[in-house]
Design a protein around this motif. Sequence first.
Motif, PDB file in Angstrom:
ATOM      1  N   PHE A 117       1.121  -1.350  -0.129  1.00  0.00           N
ATOM      2  CA  PHE A 117      -0.110   0.556   0.256  1.00  0.00           C
ATOM      3  C   PHE A 117       0.931   1.191  -0.183  1.00  0.00           C
ATOM      4  O   PHE A 117       0.314   2.507  -0.111  1.00  0.00           O
ATOM      5  N   LEU A 118       1.722   0.872  -0.064  1.00  0.00           N
ATOM      6  CA  LEU A 118       2.997   2.636   0.596  1.00  0.00           C
ATOM      7  C   LEU A 118       4.360   2.153  -0.664  1.00  0.00           C
ATOM      8  O   LEU A 118       3.381   3.266  -1.588  1.00  0.00           O
ATOM      9  N   VAL A 119       4.895   0.794  -1.096  1.00  0.00           N
ATOM     10  CA  VAL A 119       6.125   1.285  -1.641  1.00  0.00           C
ATOM     11  C   VAL A 119       5.499   1.066  -3.270  1.00  0.00           C
ATOM     12  O   VAL A 119       6.220   1.865  -4.090  1.00  0.00           O
ATOM     13  N   ALA A 120       4.889  -0.145  -3.362  1.00  0.00           N
ATOM     14  CA  ALA A 120       4.500   0.283  -4.972  1.00  0.00           C
ATOM     15  C   ALA A 120       3.740   0.521  -5.367  1.00  0.00           C
ATOM     16  O   ALA A 120       3.512   1.338  -6.906  1.00  0.00           O
ATOM     17  N   PRO A 121       2.559   1.603  -5.052  1.00  0.00           N
ATOM     18  CA  PRO A 121       2.059   2.980  -5.693  1.00  0.00           C
ATOM     19  C   PRO A 121       3.380   3.608  -5.830  1.00  0.00           C
ATOM     20  O   PRO A 121       2.624   4.156  -6.288  1.00  0.00           O
ATOM     21  N   LEU A 130       6.193   3.491  -6.543  1.00  0.00           N
ATOM     22  CA  LEU A 130       6.627   2.953  -7.096  1.00  0.00           C
ATOM     23  C   LEU A 130       5.977   2.921  -9.208  1.00  0.00           C
ATOM     24  O   LEU A 130       6.564   3.222  -9.557  1.00  0.00           O
ATOM     25  N   ILE A 131       5.173   2.487  -8.856  1.00  0.00           N
ATOM     26  CA  ILE A 131       4.045   2.886 -10.346  1.00  0.00           C
ATOM     27  C   ILE A 131       4.035   3.932 -10.490  1.00  0.00           C
ATOM     28  O   ILE A 131       4.212   4.031 -11.731  1.00  0.00           O
ATOM     29  N   MET A 132       3.702   5.253  -9.605  1.00  0.00           N
ATOM     30  CA  MET A 132       3.484   6.339  -9.581  1.00  0.00           C
ATOM     31  C   MET A 132       5.129   7.266 -10.739  1.00  0.00           C
ATOM     32  O   MET A 132       5.056   7.793 -11.663  1.00  0.00           O
ATOM     33  N   ALA A 133       5.775   6.207 -10.316  1.00  0.00           N
ATOM     34  CA  ALA A 133       7.830   6.609 -10.237  1.00  0.00           C
ATOM     35  C   ALA A 133       7.862   6.437 -11.932  1.00  0.00           C
ATOM     36  O   ALA A 133       7.829   7.259 -12.561  1.00  0.00           O
ATOM     37  N   VAL A 134       7.186   5.348 -11.969  1.00  0.00           N
ATOM     38  CA  VAL A 134       7.163   4.406 -13.187  1.00  0.00           C
ATOM     39  C   VAL A 134       6.223   5.254 -14.779  1.00  0.00           C
ATOM     40  O   VAL A 134       7.006   5.556 -15.477  1.00  0.00           O
ATOM     41  N   TYR A 135       5.730   5.313 -13.948  1.00  0.00           N
ATOM     42  CA  TYR A 135       4.501   5.980 -15.114  1.00  0.00           C
ATOM     43  C   TYR A 135       5.469   7.457 -14.931  1.00  0.00           C
ATOM     44  O   TYR A 135       4.590   8.243 -16.489  1.00  0.00           O
TER      45      TYR A 135
END
Lengths: 356, 307
Positions: free
Chosen positions: B34-38, B40-45
Amino acid sequence: MLDVAQAVEIDSVVKRYGTVTALHGVSMAIAEGEFFTLLGPSGCGKTTLLRCIAGFEQVSGGAIRLHGEDIAPLPPHKRMVNTVFQNYALFPHMTVLDNVTFGLLRRGWGTRDAEARGREVLRLVQLSEFAQRRPGQLSGGQQQRVALARALAPRPKVLLLDEPLSALDLKLRQAVRSELKSIQRETGIAFVFVTHDQEEALTMSDRIAVMSAGHVQQVGPPREIYEAPQTRFVADFIGETNLIDVTVTQVSGAVARLQLPGGAAMDCPAAPGARPGPGHLSVRPERLSLCAAGQGDLAAVMQDHVYLGTDTQLLMRLADGARLVVRQQAGSGTVPDPGAALGLRIEAGAARLLAD
Amino acid sequence: MAGAAPQGASAGSDIYRGNGPRLLLPVWLWVGIFLVAPVLIMAVYSVLTKEFRGGVIWDFTLAAYDQFFLDRGLFGDEPPRIEWTYIGIFWRSIWQAGLATVLCLLIGFPTAWFIATRPARVRSVWLFLITIPYWVNLLIRTVSMKFLIRDTGPLNEFLLWAGIIDTPLALVNTNFAVQLGLFYSYLPFMVLPIYAAVERYDFSLSEAAADLYADSWTTLRLIILPVVKPGIVAGCILVFVPSLGAFLAPELLGGAKTFMIGSLIEEQFKGAAGNWPFGAAASMILLSIVMAVLLLHARAQTKGDRT
């Protein structure tokens, strides 16, 4: 008393909280350079009186004079008195030195002078090397000394101490007692010391005021309080005593003639206010001695004994059923058997007729 | 089992120490999912190419950041100049959030102080009253606020009736309205941590200060504020951070002139007009600002503790 300068005069001070009266017109005078103790059980008004002197409580009536000036209307920060709090109330976010110089800086001292004075008081309480520590890094005893240094630094006219030793363990408390006393002598500042511990009061004070239920019971030097109690409350609260029901036949000045249970007559010193009729005689347990049945001042029956090391407590009963305690020093005489009939002798001058 | 209990208890600490990492697993999972993954996804997008109907194409590009900071003209062929539009929105948002924080502090501190100095039984009633509005959805409360302050709303009606004004005050779609919304939404986040700090405050410290010749103002400045500072800082962070990213109050109570970061980001993920990489990039920049503020605070905190 006129030639002795009064540091504090408490003049008929009344303190009410709503319908509850905590102080019923209390009066006393504390001399310059005196170690003065307010002693009494919790709820007797001793802390309330101290807080009235400090200014944390507004008096409901009466005056408090500091060197002759009535300070009762002043807020606490305008009174030249300082307090050592029961929980020390050290400022946790400041260093020890900043705590100690706080009052000096508020009084308008320059930073450098304040720091020099701060280090001087820290030397007095032997905490020089802790000047840059935070209160949280000190032991209870060290915190207590910081609180003392902080209150002494501005050279108050009177130092107020609210049970400052109660948070320390027994060993430390005894060591701090003599230290506190010598600091008081060295600084020459009048100390008003609040405690419920009679031993503390007896060992440290020049004079003690015993308080109960918002009244002053007796004011005097420790020896007088212990040996010549005036009321039942004082006799009972300070040390251990035997209260014997007697009939007073005559009072002339400070001497009373009375009749002991069993009929024997005796003359003894009487507290001011003692009146003919039924009264109470106070005799300390260590000033009663055993003798053969039929002799002595009282007739008693041995009940039980408690061995205390340095002495033995003998529990007795008088003919009218009243209990009596006799203290027998270790190695002086044998312990009588339970049920044995005995005589008790009251040491000359040891008994005292109380006022009520 | 009962017979083995004492032995198990004495060895207990060792057993649990060995299990430590395994017992922490749920926490790591929670933080990870709920914290790291979102993030990271935002950083990649934020470094991908935008697709026209929303979504992304997996082509690496810094176009989103470029668009945020640089102005290359209408057709992208001019020499790059600094793009002030989005920096301006960010600046306005920081300013609005900062103002909301100051307002919440000015009102919240006395409120918290008042509650914390009531008798224990009354305190919980006051705290309950503070939290009552939070049983109602924020959207509904914000819309109600708009209703209250609009031209024909109760506030203007009252002022007209009382004769204080003769034309309705235009309050909706102003900075004032946004401030009011932010202030109203986040005030409890200021009150509660300060309340917790003041409740723990030892009032004998104030007596000690007065005893040492400090008047009330000096006592507040030198003793009370420094001692309850952790609560004040926590309250300020709890108000500033969500105010910075807020979009309900600016959207509903403000207009085009009060456009804030939250609305800007929200728009990028809404419908066909959206631009996911740009929204992600703006989020990353917002996150960086917030992290910078928190790190500065942490740095100041440890420095203050050491001296």
